[in-house]
Write a protein that holds these residues in place. Structure first.
Motif, PDB file in Angstrom:
ATOM      1  N   UNK A  53      32.292  -5.278  21.580  1.00 50.42           N
ATOM      2  CA  UNK A  53      32.809  -4.093  20.898  1.00 50.42           C
ATOM      3  C   UNK A  53      33.300  -3.052  21.898  1.00 50.42           C
ATOM      4  N   UNK A  54      32.568  -2.885  22.977  1.00 46.95           N
ATOM      5  CA  UNK A  54      32.952  -1.909  23.996  1.00 46.95           C
ATOM      6  C   UNK A  54      34.212  -2.359  24.731  1.00 46.95           C
ATOM      7  N   UNK A  55      34.362  -3.635  24.932  1.00 42.81           N
ATOM      8  CA  UNK A  55      35.532  -4.143  25.651  1.00 42.81           C
ATOM      9  C   UNK A  55      36.761  -4.263  24.749  1.00 42.81           C
ATOM     10  N   UNK A  56      36.533  -4.288  23.450  1.00 41.08           N
ATOM     11  CA  UNK A  56      37.647  -4.372  22.505  1.00 41.08           C
ATOM     12  C   UNK A  56      37.395  -3.463  21.301  1.00 41.08           C
ATOM     13  N   UNK A  57      37.436  -2.137  21.524  1.00 34.59           N
ATOM     14  CA  UNK A  57      37.171  -1.191  20.429  1.00 34.59           C
ATOM     15  C   UNK A  57      38.342  -1.141  19.453  1.00 34.59           C
ATOM     16  N   UNK A  58      38.065  -0.660  18.249  1.00 31.59           N
ATOM     17  CA  UNK A  58      39.171  -0.450  17.318  1.00 31.59           C
ATOM     18  C   UNK A  58      39.889   0.845  17.712  1.00 31.59           C
ATOM     19  N   UNK A 113      24.582  -0.124  21.363  1.00 33.23           N
ATOM     20  CA  UNK A 113      23.516  -0.962  20.802  1.00 33.23           C
ATOM     21  C   UNK A 113      22.419  -0.121  20.171  1.00 33.23           C
ATOM     22  N   UNK A 114      22.101   1.011  20.778  1.00 33.74           N
ATOM     23  CA  UNK A 114      21.039   1.863  20.252  1.00 33.74           C
ATOM     24  C   UNK A 114      21.497   2.709  19.064  1.00 33.74           C
ATOM     25  N   UNK A 115      22.798   2.866  18.910  1.00 39.07           N
ATOM     26  CA  UNK A 115      23.319   3.720  17.831  1.00 39.07           C
ATOM     27  C   UNK A 115      23.449   2.983  16.503  1.00 39.07           C
ATOM     28  N   UNK A 150      32.147   2.532  19.374  1.00 42.06           N
ATOM     29  CA  UNK A 150      32.690   2.506  20.733  1.00 42.06           C
ATOM     30  C   UNK A 150      33.949   3.367  20.817  1.00 42.06           C
ATOM     31  N   UNK A 151      34.778   3.301  19.782  1.00 39.28           N
ATOM     32  CA  UNK A 151      36.014   4.094  19.780  1.00 39.28           C
ATOM     33  C   UNK A 151      35.714   5.589  19.752  1.00 39.28           C
ATOM     34  N   UNK A 152      34.638   5.989  19.048  1.00 42.36           N
ATOM     35  CA  UNK A 152      34.246   7.400  19.027  1.00 42.36           C
ATOM     36  C   UNK A 152      33.949   7.880  20.442  1.00 42.36           C
ATOM     37  N   UNK A 153      33.187   7.091  21.176  1.00 40.76           N
ATOM     38  CA  UNK A 153      32.827   7.494  22.541  1.00 40.76           C
ATOM     39  C   UNK A 153      34.059   7.525  23.455  1.00 40.76           C
TER      40      UNK A 153
END
Length: 374
Positions: free
Chosen positions: A282-287, A201-203, A214-217
């Motif tokens: 997004x975190x629960x379903x990243x690309x 959210x902050x990014x 999210x996928x990057x992390x």
């Protein structure tokens, strides 16, 4: 309704001599257009008598005659139906319409927008600065326990009641979304999902980017790389307020605390903000991607890279763009007749967009560092 109220007027005033006209004249004043020029909100305090309410309405310029209001309320049997609260009165409302509004109990509904990504400290401060709310907040909620969205409330509602509603909304949202998570995520609990969502959210503020960031992390975690998220550094430096009134330095990145993801591996110790529903999803379903880095692209979004070399090139372009913007800003501040040269040529594409509103970029991936320190 018109004939019913008129009937009550006839019964109530029969045998009574009215100054300035008959009962029909009094009723005409009761239903006539009022003096209010524009929609107005008015608060009816608890414990007022009908006469006091009439006087208050007169003082606020809502009705012409308190006595006509009192007579109308009594004649229509609404003496005990006036309810305390805040009401929205349309322009030119008749005394009869005003009476119906404040005896109907449909109080004015206000809206309070809580933006995504605020810390709990910032949300509490926002509630404190909302004068139509009352009371104190019992204790500062944990970050990540409040769901940002628009909340409706009435005048006089307590600040704690808004906090309670935000906490309940976050719990319901997490209970709904957690079972929909993709398989194989390195998240053990819903709380870990909130922690990572608070970083996402902050990014970025762009919905289209959340799942990719999210996928990057996740990719970095899989490779045992630190997340290296600047907002986590800011959170650690500001005692959880999230407010840093300067740019980050390289020294900041080396500060050892449980939230600094340039130092610790994996997730920070807790949520660094209150994420919205989109970031949680997004975190629960990243690309699926191979991206390991991202940096601001100068338009409000980010450019991604799968390797460090490409990332460094992206960072250099971002820094050059910032320099160009600074040069352009300085040039625009110079007097028209000035002969002071601009330090370097401004790209045509940037000059062409000079009249557009500049987008404030988020701090990401060390690209905002302006004070290198060894």
């Amino acid at each position: 309704m018109r004939h019913g109220v008129l009937f009550y007027f006839l019964i109530f005033f029969v045998g009574i001599s009215l100054v300035g006209g008959s009962v029909f004249n009094t009723y005409s004043q009761f239903v006539a257009e009022g003096p209010l020029p524009q929609r107005t909100e008015i608060v009816i305090p608890k414990g007022l008598s009908v006469k006091q309410v009439g006087s208050l309405l007169k003082e606020q310029g809502i009705i012409e005659s308190p006595s006509i209001f009192v007579l109308g309320v009594r004649a229509s049997g609404n003496t005990q139906k006036i309810k305390a609260g805040e009401y929205s009165i349309p322009p030119r409302s008749s005394t009869k319409m005003v009476m119906e509004i404040i005896t109907g109990g449909k109080t004015y509904v206000r809206r309070l927008l809580i933006p995504e990504g605020l810390t709990s400290y910032q949300i509490v401060e926002l509630l404190k600065q909302t004068p139509t709310l009352t009371g104190d907040i019992e204790r500062l909620p944990r970050n990540g326990t409040l769901l940002p969205e628009t909340y409706h409330y009435s005048y006089g509602d307590t600040r704690q009641s808004i906090i309670d509603r935000m906490q309940n909304a976050m719990k319901r949202t997490l209970d709904e979304l957690w079972p929909t998570r993709a398989e194989g995520l390195p998240l053990k609990t819903p709380e870990e999902a909130i922690i990572l969502a608070s970083v996402v959210e902050k990014e970025t503020s762009l919905d289209k980017e959340r799942a990719r960031i999210a996928s990057v992390f996740y990719n970095r975690m899989a490779k045992k790389m630190r997340l290296q998220s600047d907002p986590t550094v800011i959170f650690g430096l500001t005692d959880g307020t999230g407010i840093l009134k300067r740019s980050l330095t390289y020294k900041d990145l080396r500060q050892s605390n449980a939230y600094n993801t340039y130092v610790v591996y994996g997730l920070p110790a807790g949520a660094i903000s209150n994420p919205g529903r989109a970031s949680i999803q997004a975190v629960l379903n990243p690309i699926k991607s191979n991206d390991l880095y991202f940096v601001a692209d100068g338009t409000g979004g980010h450019v991604f890279a799968t390797n460090y070399k490409d990332h460094q090139n992206n960072v250099n372009r971002w820094r050059q763009l910032k320099k160009n913007k600074v040069a352009l800003r300085q040039a625009r501040q110079q007097p028209k007749a000035s002969t002071i040269p601009i330090p370097y040529k401004i790209p045509a594409a940037l000059a062409a967009s000079a009249s557009k509103t500049e987008v404030k970029e988020p701090i990401v991936s060390g690209a905002e560092l302006v004070t290198p320190e060894n």
